[in-house]
Scaffold this motif. Structure first.
Motif, PDB file in Angstrom:
ATOM      1  N   SER B  76       0.825  -1.209   0.000  1.00  0.00           N
ATOM      2  CA  SER B  76       0.000   0.000   0.000  1.00  0.00           C
ATOM      3  C   SER B  76       0.860   1.259   0.000  1.00  0.00           C
ATOM      4  CB  SER B  76      -0.916   0.021   1.225  1.00  0.00           C
ATOM      5  OG  SER B  76      -1.921  -0.940   1.059  1.00  0.00           O
ATOM      6  N   ALA B  77       2.028   1.174   0.631  1.00  0.00           N
ATOM      7  CA  ALA B  77       2.930   2.326   0.635  1.00  0.00           C
ATOM      8  C   ALA B  77       3.934   2.208  -0.496  1.00  0.00           C
ATOM      9  CB  ALA B  77       3.654   2.442   1.970  1.00  0.00           C
ATOM     10  N   ASN B  78       3.672   1.307  -1.426  1.00  0.00           N
ATOM     11  CA  ASN B  78       4.553   1.124  -2.576  1.00  0.00           C
ATOM     12  C   ASN B  78       5.935   0.609  -2.181  1.00  0.00           C
ATOM     13  OD1 ASN B  78       4.496   1.051  -5.276  1.00  0.00           O
ATOM     14  ND2 ASN B  78       4.569   3.262  -5.593  1.00  0.00           N
ATOM     15  N   GLN B  79       6.000  -0.161  -1.103  1.00  0.00           N
ATOM     16  CA  GLN B  79       7.276  -0.721  -0.672  1.00  0.00           C
ATOM     17  C   GLN B  79       7.298  -2.208  -1.040  1.00  0.00           C
ATOM     18  OE1 GLN B  79       9.749   1.319   0.565  1.00  0.00           O
ATOM     19  NE2 GLN B  79       8.187   2.752  -0.140  1.00  0.00           N
ATOM     20  N   PHE B  80       8.174  -2.562  -1.961  1.00  0.00           N
ATOM     21  CA  PHE B  80       8.195  -3.950  -2.431  1.00  0.00           C
ATOM     22  C   PHE B  80       9.134  -4.775  -1.564  1.00  0.00           C
ATOM     23  CE2 PHE B  80       6.256  -1.717  -5.847  1.00  0.00           C
ATOM     24  CZ  PHE B  80       5.206  -2.552  -6.148  1.00  0.00           C
ATOM     25  N   ASN B  81       8.704  -4.949  -0.330  1.00  0.00           N
ATOM     26  CA  ASN B  81       9.486  -5.686   0.642  1.00  0.00           C
ATOM     27  C   ASN B  81       9.071  -7.153   0.584  1.00  0.00           C
ATOM     28  OD1 ASN B  81      10.195  -6.970   3.104  1.00  0.00           O
ATOM     29  ND2 ASN B  81      10.584  -4.953   3.980  1.00  0.00           N
ATOM     30  N   LEU B  82      10.061  -8.033   0.399  1.00  0.00           N
ATOM     31  CA  LEU B  82       9.766  -9.452   0.221  1.00  0.00           C
ATOM     32  C   LEU B  82      10.205 -10.291   1.415  1.00  0.00           C
ATOM     33  CD1 LEU B  82      11.072  -9.595  -3.438  1.00  0.00           C
ATOM     34  CD2 LEU B  82       8.750  -9.114  -2.696  1.00  0.00           C
ATOM     35  N   ALA B  83      10.468  -9.643   2.548  1.00  0.00           N
ATOM     36  CA  ALA B  83      11.026 -10.374   3.685  1.00  0.00           C
ATOM     37  C   ALA B  83       9.961 -11.031   4.556  1.00  0.00           C
ATOM     38  CB  ALA B  83      11.922  -9.458   4.522  1.00  0.00           C
ATOM     39  N   GLY B  84       8.703 -11.041   4.127  1.00  0.00           N
ATOM     40  CA  GLY B  84       7.676 -11.766   4.870  1.00  0.00           C
ATOM     41  C   GLY B  84       8.105 -13.212   5.025  1.00  0.00           C
ATOM     42  N   GLU B  85       8.747 -13.717   3.994  1.00  0.00           N
ATOM     43  CA  GLU B  85       9.285 -15.068   3.969  1.00  0.00           C
ATOM     44  C   GLU B  85      10.211 -15.330   5.163  1.00  0.00           C
ATOM     45  OE1 GLU B  85       8.465 -17.120   1.340  1.00  0.00           O
ATOM     46  OE2 GLU B  85       9.587 -18.706   2.336  1.00  0.00           O
ATOM     47  N   GLY B  86      11.145 -14.425   5.372  1.00  0.00           N
ATOM     48  CA  GLY B  86      12.092 -14.600   6.485  1.00  0.00           C
ATOM     49  C   GLY B  86      11.442 -14.345   7.828  1.00  0.00           C
ATOM     50  N   CYS B  87      10.582 -13.308   7.880  1.00  0.00           N
ATOM     51  CA  CYS B  87       9.987 -12.924   9.162  1.00  0.00           C
ATOM     52  C   CYS B  87       9.091 -14.019   9.720  1.00  0.00           C
ATOM     53  CB  CYS B  87       9.188 -11.632   9.023  1.00  0.00           C
ATOM     54  SG  CYS B  87      10.254 -10.197   8.905  1.00  0.00           S
ATOM     55  N   ILE B  88       8.448 -14.761   8.859  1.00  0.00           N
ATOM     56  CA  ILE B  88       7.560 -15.812   9.363  1.00  0.00           C
ATOM     57  C   ILE B  88       8.404 -16.904  10.047  1.00  0.00           C
ATOM     58  CG2 ILE B  88       7.348 -17.266   7.273  1.00  0.00           C
ATOM     59  CD1 ILE B  88       4.306 -17.360   7.926  1.00  0.00           C
ATOM     60  N   SER B  89       9.586 -17.185   9.489  1.00  0.00           N
ATOM     61  CA  SER B  89      10.487 -18.152  10.135  1.00  0.00           C
ATOM     62  C   SER B  89      11.022 -17.598  11.447  1.00  0.00           C
ATOM     63  CB  SER B  89      11.696 -18.465   9.242  1.00  0.00           C
ATOM     64  OG  SER B  89      11.276 -19.033   8.045  1.00  0.00           O
ATOM     65  N   ALA B  90      11.510 -16.368  11.395  1.00  0.00           N
ATOM     66  CA  ALA B  90      12.118 -15.777  12.581  1.00  0.00           C
ATOM     67  C   ALA B  90      11.094 -15.665  13.702  1.00  0.00           C
ATOM     68  CB  ALA B  90      12.684 -14.403  12.243  1.00  0.00           C
ATOM     69  N   GLY B  91       9.869 -15.159  13.356  1.00  0.00           N
ATOM     70  CA  GLY B  91       8.814 -15.033  14.356  1.00  0.00           C
ATOM     71  C   GLY B  91       8.454 -16.386  14.926  1.00  0.00           C
ATOM     72  N   GLY B  92       8.284 -17.356  14.024  1.00  0.00           N
ATOM     73  CA  GLY B  92       7.938 -18.705  14.460  1.00  0.00           C
ATOM     74  C   GLY B  92       8.991 -19.268  15.396  1.00  0.00           C
ATOM     75  N   PHE B  93      10.243 -19.036  15.091  1.00  0.00           N
ATOM     76  CA  PHE B  93      11.335 -19.587  15.891  1.00  0.00           C
ATOM     77  C   PHE B  93      11.360 -18.970  17.288  1.00  0.00           C
ATOM     78  CE2 PHE B  93      15.953 -19.721  16.996  1.00  0.00           C
ATOM     79  CZ  PHE B  93      16.041 -21.099  17.151  1.00  0.00           C
ATOM     80  N   VAL B  94      11.287 -17.653  17.363  1.00  0.00           N
ATOM     81  CA  VAL B  94      11.327 -16.977  18.662  1.00  0.00           C
ATOM     82  C   VAL B  94      10.100 -17.355  19.492  1.00  0.00           C
ATOM     83  CG1 VAL B  94      11.281 -14.739  19.812  1.00  0.00           C
ATOM     84  CG2 VAL B  94      12.777 -15.107  17.840  1.00  0.00           C
ATOM     85  N   GLY B  95       8.915 -17.392  18.806  1.00  0.00           N
ATOM     86  CA  GLY B  95       7.701 -17.812  19.510  1.00  0.00           C
ATOM     87  C   GLY B  95       7.849 -19.228  20.057  1.00  0.00           C
ATOM     88  N   ALA B  96       8.483 -20.073  19.263  1.00  0.00           N
ATOM     89  CA  ALA B  96       8.689 -21.457  19.673  1.00  0.00           C
ATOM     90  C   ALA B  96       9.552 -21.521  20.935  1.00  0.00           C
ATOM     91  CB  ALA B  96       9.345 -22.244  18.537  1.00  0.00           C
ATOM     92  N   LEU B  97      10.612 -20.715  20.977  1.00  0.00           N
ATOM     93  CA  LEU B  97      11.486 -20.729  22.151  1.00  0.00           C
ATOM     94  C   LEU B  97      10.721 -20.332  23.406  1.00  0.00           C
ATOM     95  CD1 LEU B  97      14.795 -19.201  20.744  1.00  0.00           C
ATOM     96  CD2 LEU B  97      14.107 -21.606  20.947  1.00  0.00           C
ATOM     97  N   VAL B  98       9.859 -19.307  23.260  1.00  0.00           N
ATOM     98  CA  VAL B  98       9.054 -18.892  24.418  1.00  0.00           C
ATOM     99  C   VAL B  98       8.113 -20.036  24.817  1.00  0.00           C
ATOM    100  CG1 VAL B  98       7.363 -17.223  25.273  1.00  0.00           C
ATOM    101  CG2 VAL B  98       9.181 -16.460  23.746  1.00  0.00           C
ATOM    102  N   ALA B  99       7.582 -20.723  23.818  1.00  0.00           N
ATOM    103  CA  ALA B  99       6.651 -21.821  24.098  1.00  0.00           C
ATOM    104  C   ALA B  99       7.340 -22.977  24.792  1.00  0.00           C
ATOM    105  CB  ALA B  99       6.002 -22.292  22.798  1.00  0.00           C
ATOM    106  N   ILE B 100       8.651 -23.131  24.549  1.00  0.00           N
ATOM    107  CA  ILE B 100       9.369 -24.256  25.143  1.00  0.00           C
ATOM    108  C   ILE B 100       9.946 -23.897  26.510  1.00  0.00           C
ATOM    109  CG2 ILE B 100      11.323 -25.845  24.857  1.00  0.00           C
ATOM    110  CD1 ILE B 100      11.010 -25.175  21.765  1.00  0.00           C
TER     111      ILE B 100
END
Lengths: 521, 367
Positions: B76-100
């Motif tokens: 929407s802001a015309n920013q062609f950022n493609l790092a959603g791919e990486g962020c989903i892994s990073a978020g998942g990993f950190v969330g996982a550590l908290v869960a463990i």
């Protein structure tokens, strides 16, 4: 041969643009061989659209075009040129860094062998045409170094060298001074005598009377008929053009300027090509007055406005508003200080084209308290605001939710003006506020501008339209070569001919006279 | 407000693009398969074969809805950022550590996990945002490379510090039961995470269309010069939209982990980020359409997987279909001739109405 009396015959032309604007409706346009034919009409009447179709830049939605009696499909400018049509655009299509001769032969360069451009032949060719048609140019000069009048001659030469027999001139005098216009007219008559046909687009009555044989008048995209220039009075023409007698003068009381608002001191600016665009520019705009900046375009006006609104940084100098320095402040702060700008190019700076009217009028105030409820927008207040502005500024639209780009030029400008004028500004910088818009919107905007200045705003008016600066400004400075070369304290007591001389740099006032605009003892 | 028929044109154009994509797929399936009809049936109807298959589609919607929303906001802001791919892994990993490793009462545990993932996603996106604002570095290049850096960093931590050595594959210890997001139906794959995803879609719509930040993001996307001139802090908005995009992707990673897996085991990029881009394009950057687009893509993806399993047509057919959809959605001139005809017809109608009104008025004047 269908009807060889006419070199150009456009019949039943309709043009509807993708944004739904019907620029031409059932227009007939007939031009005889060897005449100077005026195409008249207010801004937005559809003159440029009609000519773009004749030059192959746009395709008609309906209708037929005949050249010398032969039906043609003008699918591109290349095809139009092949049919002997040449166009001189209002905004010149020249490469500034190339020489005059190089521009003249651009795309059809004479060759030395197969690979190399024969520059001496290009120069010879330019000189030959220049002599033949009495169009004096310097083939070796770089286009960026030559004055506007000569650039126009280069454009005409370009068309002639490409074999044009029919020349379209789109508002050729808009950028010229009085002296240059006289010269242009002499050249056009000369061309006519040699059998060339000239289509002259303009909305200036005086010029039309002076130079053309016949005229076609457009209004609101329709043809109002063809007339012999000699048999038609100026009043009649103006009535046909606008449907009523135009009042070109703006009613305004004598200005009562008080405290200084905008103070510009010793401003200097050098552009990326190392050219000095502003040289020690100093002036003051006081509360309650309109200070006009006149001058041929490209003499530092744009650079000045860019610096005033912090789009670029000056090399030296100060700018203060109400005693506070504004240089380097974010536009957010400028707006908080009450500085409004009507930008020169409304499509780039003035609006977000695919957003709605509503979203465009709140762009400077959307984060204010009255439009927000906690984290959420107060949609009620926003709707009320946009509704109020659309009504007060008479924006013709289906609703404030309509996309801005679906509006006509005049209404788009009203959207810009509605935003800029409604923020209780202490300083309004109006850069070409009425360029390219219809007469109704022009009148409205001028009236508002005067109203606001009389209510106590300081107004800096930059305009390439001489009539506009003279009509609207209380006092006036002339820019030439990045300097203020003249100051007229009272525009009413000014001589237009003399002003032309200042604009061309033929004359300049003494530094003491110019210094008066600073209003300091 | 756009006129009705022009708005309709937008939908027709979208449908036509989808149709063309299907036709291309169809031709290829017929060319490459000896049992094309069976293949086609698996692709289109396969996911509807049983309730648990439908639930699988719903489960697949969850991560891509999150990345789709993030992409919406950034595009929407015309920013062609493609790092959603990486962020989903990073978020998942950190969330996982908290869960463990952080025992907490349930509900609170899930919330803290999701927050942790969101924060890490947002922090990561500060990098391309800041570089773009400060030095004008293309966010596309930075975010693209960032994906691999993120993957390698999480892999480093996973293998060196947090791996469960008793397992045959690389994975963490199992999540605490307090952190698990329960399944909606017993034995089916879809978790309550889908409600979080849909709620986020609504929230994102409000953010984009009903708050000053969303407004600024959209204006910057339409016209940066205009935004700056209006007094919007363009640089801050460019950073903000990417951080929000990262937050959404990070959340998506955690919700997917806690709702689908029982320990962290992503050792390669997931592809959810790319799907997010498809969704944003399909939904024309409007968050409210993202769940619908997600359902469509998830269905097609699973259909292609089934087709891959039971026939000779490979799963890559899905990529082909999305590429064709991309092409036609991105091609501005697609069907523009048809649009022009519509515009001409409407304008003529309007002009005729105006003319009729005027003669009507004239008639009254004579009375």
């Amino acid at each position: 041969m269908q009807n060889s009396e006419y070199v150009v015959e456009m019949r039943g032309i309709d043009k509807i643009y993708p944004n739904g604007i019907a620029a031409n409706q059932g227009v007939d346009f007939l031009v005889k061989k060897g005449e100077i034919h005026a195409l008249m009409g207010e801004n937005g009447a559809g003159k440029s659209t009609l000519m773009k179709m004749l030059f192959g830049m746009e395709q008609p939605t309906n209708g037929e075009i005949y050249i010398n009696g032969e039906k043609v499909a003008l699918t591109s400018p290349t095809v139009a040129i092949a049919h002997g049509i040449g166009m001189v655009h209002q905004h010149f299509m020249l490469v500034p860094s190339l020489t005059v001769a190089e521009n003249v032969v651009l795309g059809m360069e004479p060759r030395k062998g197969k690979l190399f451009v024969d520059f001496s032949k290009a120069i010879a060719l330019t000189e030959e045409y220049s002599k033949k048609f009495n169009l004096e140019v310097d083939p070796n000069a770089k286009v960026m170094d030559i004055p506007v009048g000569m650039k126009q001659k280069v454009e005409i030469l370009k068309a002639l060298v490409r074999g044009a027999k029919i020349l379209i001139l789109d508002e050729p005098t808009a950028v010229l001074t009085t002296q240059e216009t006289v010269e242009l007219f002499r050249e056009l008559v000369h061309l006519k005598e040699q059998g060339y046909t000239i289509i002259f687009i303009s909305h200036k009555l005086k010029e039309i009377k002076e130079i053309t044989d016949r005229m076609t008048i457009l209004r609101g995209g329709r043809s109002m008929g063809v007339y012999n220039t000699a048999d038609t009075s100026e009043q009649e023409i103006s009535r046909l053009m606008v449907g009523r007698d135009v009042i070109l003068t703006v009613q305004k009381d004598q200005a009562q300027p008080t405290a200084p608002v905008l103070q510009v001191r010793e401003l200097e600016y050098t552009n990326d090509w190392n050219r000095k665009m502003l040289n020690k520019v100093s002036f003051t705009v006081r509360k309650g007055e309109i200070l006009g900046i006149a001058g041929v375009e490209g003499n530092g006006q744009r650079e000045l406005v860019d610096i005033l609104y912090n789009f670029s940084k000056p090399d030296a100098g100060q700018v203060t508003v109400g005693g506070k320095s504004t240089l380097g402040l974010h536009q957010d702060k400028l707006r908080d200080m009450g500085i409004s700008l009507i930008p020169e190019d409304r499509m780039i700076y003035g609006i977000a084209d695919s957003a709605s009217i509503e979203e465009n009028v709140i762009s400077d105030r959307f984060d204010k308290k009255e439009f927000n409820n906690g984290p959420l927008f107060n949609m009620k207040a926003i709707h009320a605001e946009s509704q109020r502005l659309v009504e007060e500024y008479q924006v013709l639209c289906k609703s404030p939710q309509q996309q801005v780009k679906m509006l006509s030029g005049g209404n788009i400008q009203k959207v810009v003006v509605a935003r800029e004028f409604s923020s209780e500004p202490v300083l309004i910088i109006a850069d070409q506020p009425t360029r390219g818009i219809d007469v109704g919107a022009t009148e409205f905007i001028r009236k508002k501008l005067v109203e606001l200045s009389r209510a106590g705003a300081a107004v800096l008016l930059v305009s390439a339209d001489l009539n506009e600066v003279i009509e609207l400004s209380d006092s006036l400075v002339v820019f030439h070569g990045g300097e203020i070369v003249a100051y007229f304290e009272d525009t009413k007591k000014m001589d237009e001919m003399e002003m032309g001389e200042y604009m061309l740099g033929l004359k300049r006032q003494s530094p003491e006279e110019v210094r008066r605009v600073v209003h300091e003892k | 407000m756009k006129s009705k028929s022009l708005r309709l044109f937008g939908y027709v154009r979208g449908a036509a693009a989808l149709l063309v994509a299907f036709l291309v797929a169809l031709v290829l399936i017929f060319l490459s398969s000896d049992q094309p009809l069976t293949a086609l049936r698996y692709m289109i109807l396969g996911p509807a074969a049983s309730w648990s298959k439908v639930c699988r589609v719903l489960a697949y919607m969850i991560p891509i809805t999150f990345t789709g929303l993030g992409t919406c906001i950034m595009f929407s802001a015309n920013q062609f950022n493609l790092a959603g791919e990486g962020c989903i892994s990073a978020g998942g990993f950190v969330g996982a550590l908290v869960a463990i490793y952080c025992p907490m009462p349930t509900v609170l545990h899930q919330i803290v996990c999701i927050l942790a993932g969101a924060i890490i996603g947002g922090l990561i996106m500060l990098i391309p945002g800041f570089l773009k604002t400060k030095w004008g570095v293309s966010e596309m290049v930075v975010s693209l490379m960032l994906n691999y850096i993120i993957l390698d960093v999480t892999m480093q931590f996973l293998t060196q510090n947090f791996a469960d050595r008793s397992q045959g594959a690389t994975m963490t210890f199992p999540y605490k039961s307090t952190a698990i997001i329960p399944k909606i139906f017993k034995g089916e794959q879809v978790s309550y995470g889908i409600f979080i995803a849909i709620a986020m879609a609504v929230l994102c719509w409000f953010f984009l269309y009903r708050t000053k930040w969303g407004y600024a993001i959209r204006m910057v996307g339409i016209n940066k010069e205009f935004s700056q001139y209006s007094g919007i802090k363009v640089g801050a908005i460019i950073i903000l939209c990417q951080v929000v995009g990262g937050i959404l992707a990070g959340m998506g990673g955690v919700v997917t982990q806690l709702g689908y897996f029982s320990q962290y085991r992503w050792t390669a990029l997931t592809g959810y980020g790319w799907d997010g881009i498809t969704l944003a394009i399909l939904a024309a950057n409007n968050p409210i359409f993202i769940p619908v687009a997600a359902f469509f893509v998830a269905w097609l993806q699973y259909g292609c997987e089934l087709m891959n399993t039971w026939t000779t047509v490979p799963v890559e057919m899905m990529d082909l279909i999305s590429v064709v959809i991309f092409l036609f959605f991105a091609a501005e001139q697609f069907l523009s001739g048809f649009r022009q005809k519509l515009v001409v017809r409407e304008t003529k109608k309007e002009l005729a109405e105006k003319a009729a009104q005027q003669t009507g008025k004239g008639g009254e004047a004579h009375v």
